[in-house]
Structures are given as structure tokens and as C-alpha cells.
Design an enzyme around this catalytic site. Structure first.
Site, mmCIF file in Angstrom:
data_model
loop_
_atom_site.group_PDB
_atom_site.id
_atom_site.type_symbol
_atom_site.label_atom_id
_atom_site.label_comp_id
_atom_site.label_asym_id
_atom_site.label_seq_id
_atom_site.Cartn_x
_atom_site.Cartn_y
_atom_site.Cartn_z
ATOM 1 N N HIS A 125 0.835 -1.204 0.000
ATOM 2 C CA HIS A 125 0.000 0.000 0.000
ATOM 3 C C HIS A 125 0.869 1.253 0.000
ATOM 4 C CE1 HIS A 125 0.864 1.083 4.161
ATOM 5 N NE2 HIS A 125 0.749 -0.209 4.447
ATOM 6 N N ARG A 139 -6.171 1.799 3.897
ATOM 7 C CA ARG A 139 -5.061 2.281 3.062
ATOM 8 C C ARG A 139 -4.798 1.384 1.854
ATOM 9 N NH1 ARG A 139 -3.372 0.627 8.004
ATOM 10 N NH2 ARG A 139 -1.696 -0.914 8.197
ATOM 11 N N GLU A 155 -2.004 -8.066 8.362
ATOM 12 C CA GLU A 155 -1.085 -8.648 9.356
ATOM 13 C C GLU A 155 -0.687 -10.091 9.043
ATOM 14 O OE1 GLU A 155 -2.767 -7.900 13.269
ATOM 15 O OE2 GLU A 155 -1.990 -5.847 13.214
#
Length: 172
Positions: A14, A61, A87
Site C-alpha cells: 500500500h 489504506r 497482518e
């Protein structure tokens, strides 16, 4: 499509995020990130890879990065928003990619570090030209992407089977 045809994965981090008073998952892009996401989209189009499928983290994002990048594409690929990317470790990302249908050839995975960079490192048993050196020198800053290629089915994707064929990062 035949599983004998090479497959490509664009590992796209991102763009630069802002730090407002929201949870990490809800952080939006910073102004710089919005500009770099569009530039990255143009660079992806210039790469000539006809993306069949985009798999994007559900974080704000990453969704904003993809929305801005894909505006540069002549045709929008099918896009799936996947919460498991947020994550995720490189191993978890490989497991997710192993689920890709074999009629899909080229995938862009829009996610986060350290997972995206770790996945590029782990998958790439070798590299073409100076792509590996450029990635080692620059690291994996926001809005960077690496392209890896491998032969076989998506279920056969595992560490070391791919070749790093391209790498791009925005100018600082």
C-alpha cells in the site's frame, strides 16, 4: 489456461498512510500516498502484465491504494477484498495464493509490510537482471511492487519456486 504457462504475482505494498486518531486498520492514505498510488498504477500498466485478479487487504489504506492505482488500467480486473491479508505472514499469504483458481494467470496482491516484502524474498529463488539488487538496496517502501513469476499450479506455489522479474519503488 494450462498450468504449464508461467504465472505472475505482483506483490504491491500500500501507498504512504496517514496517522490520524483511528485504528491501524482504518488508517487512510496521506496526500503523498494518493499521488504515489496513481503513479504505481501507471507503472503496473507499463509493465504489460494483464492482471486477471486483484486480491486486496480490507484495510482502508490498501483499498484506497488499489482504487487509485486501478484507475490507470484500461480494464479493471476482478477484485476480491480479503481480510486475511491484514497482518499476514509470508506463509499465510502463500496459503491464500494457493487457493487461487488455476484459470487465473496473473494476480496482484495488495497488502502490508513486513508480509509483502517477506513474501517477495521467500518466493524468489532467483532474480532476472538487477531486480533483486534494486529490491535489496531500496527495501520495500510504501507503494513499491515486486513481480515474481513461477511455473505450475497455484497449489504448487511455495518458497523458492519463483523468479523475481521486476521491482519498482517510487522516488523519495
Amino acid at each position: 489456461m494450462s498450468v504449464a504457462e508461467p504465472r505472475r504475482i505482483v506483490l504491491f505494498r500500500h501507498a504512504k498512510a496517514d496517522w490520524p486518531q483511528v485504528t491501524d486498520h482504518e488508517r487512510p492514505l496521506a496526500e503523498r500516498g494518493r499521488k504515489e498510488a496513481a503513479v504505481a498504477g501507471r507503472k503496473l500498466v507499463d509493465s504489460g502484465i494483464p492482471i486477471d485478479l486483484a486480491v486486496c487487504s480490507t484495510a482502508t489504506r490498501t483499498r484506497e491504494t488499489w482504487k487509485l492505482a486501478v484507475q490507470e488500467f484500461p480494464q479493471r480486473p476482478k477484485t476480491v477484498y480479503e481480510e486475511r491479508i491484514y497482518e499476514a505472514s509470508p506463509g499465510e499469504l502463500i496459503a491464500l495464493l494457493n487457493e487461487t483458481p488455476d484459470d487465473v494467470r496473473d494476480v496482484v496482491l495488495i497488502g502490508h509490510n513486513p508480509g509483502i516484502q517477506g513474501l517477495a524474498d521467500i518466493l524468489s529463488g532467483r532474480s532476472d537482471g538487477d531486480a533483486g539488487e534494486r529490491m535489496r538496496r531500496r527495501g520495500f517502501p510504501a507503494a513499491a511492487f515486486a513481480v515474481v513469476s513461477f511455473d505450475g499450479s497455484w497449489k504448487s506455489l511455495e518458497p523458492g519456486v519463483a523468479t523475481l522479474i521486476d521491482y519498482w519503488a517510487p522516488s523519495e
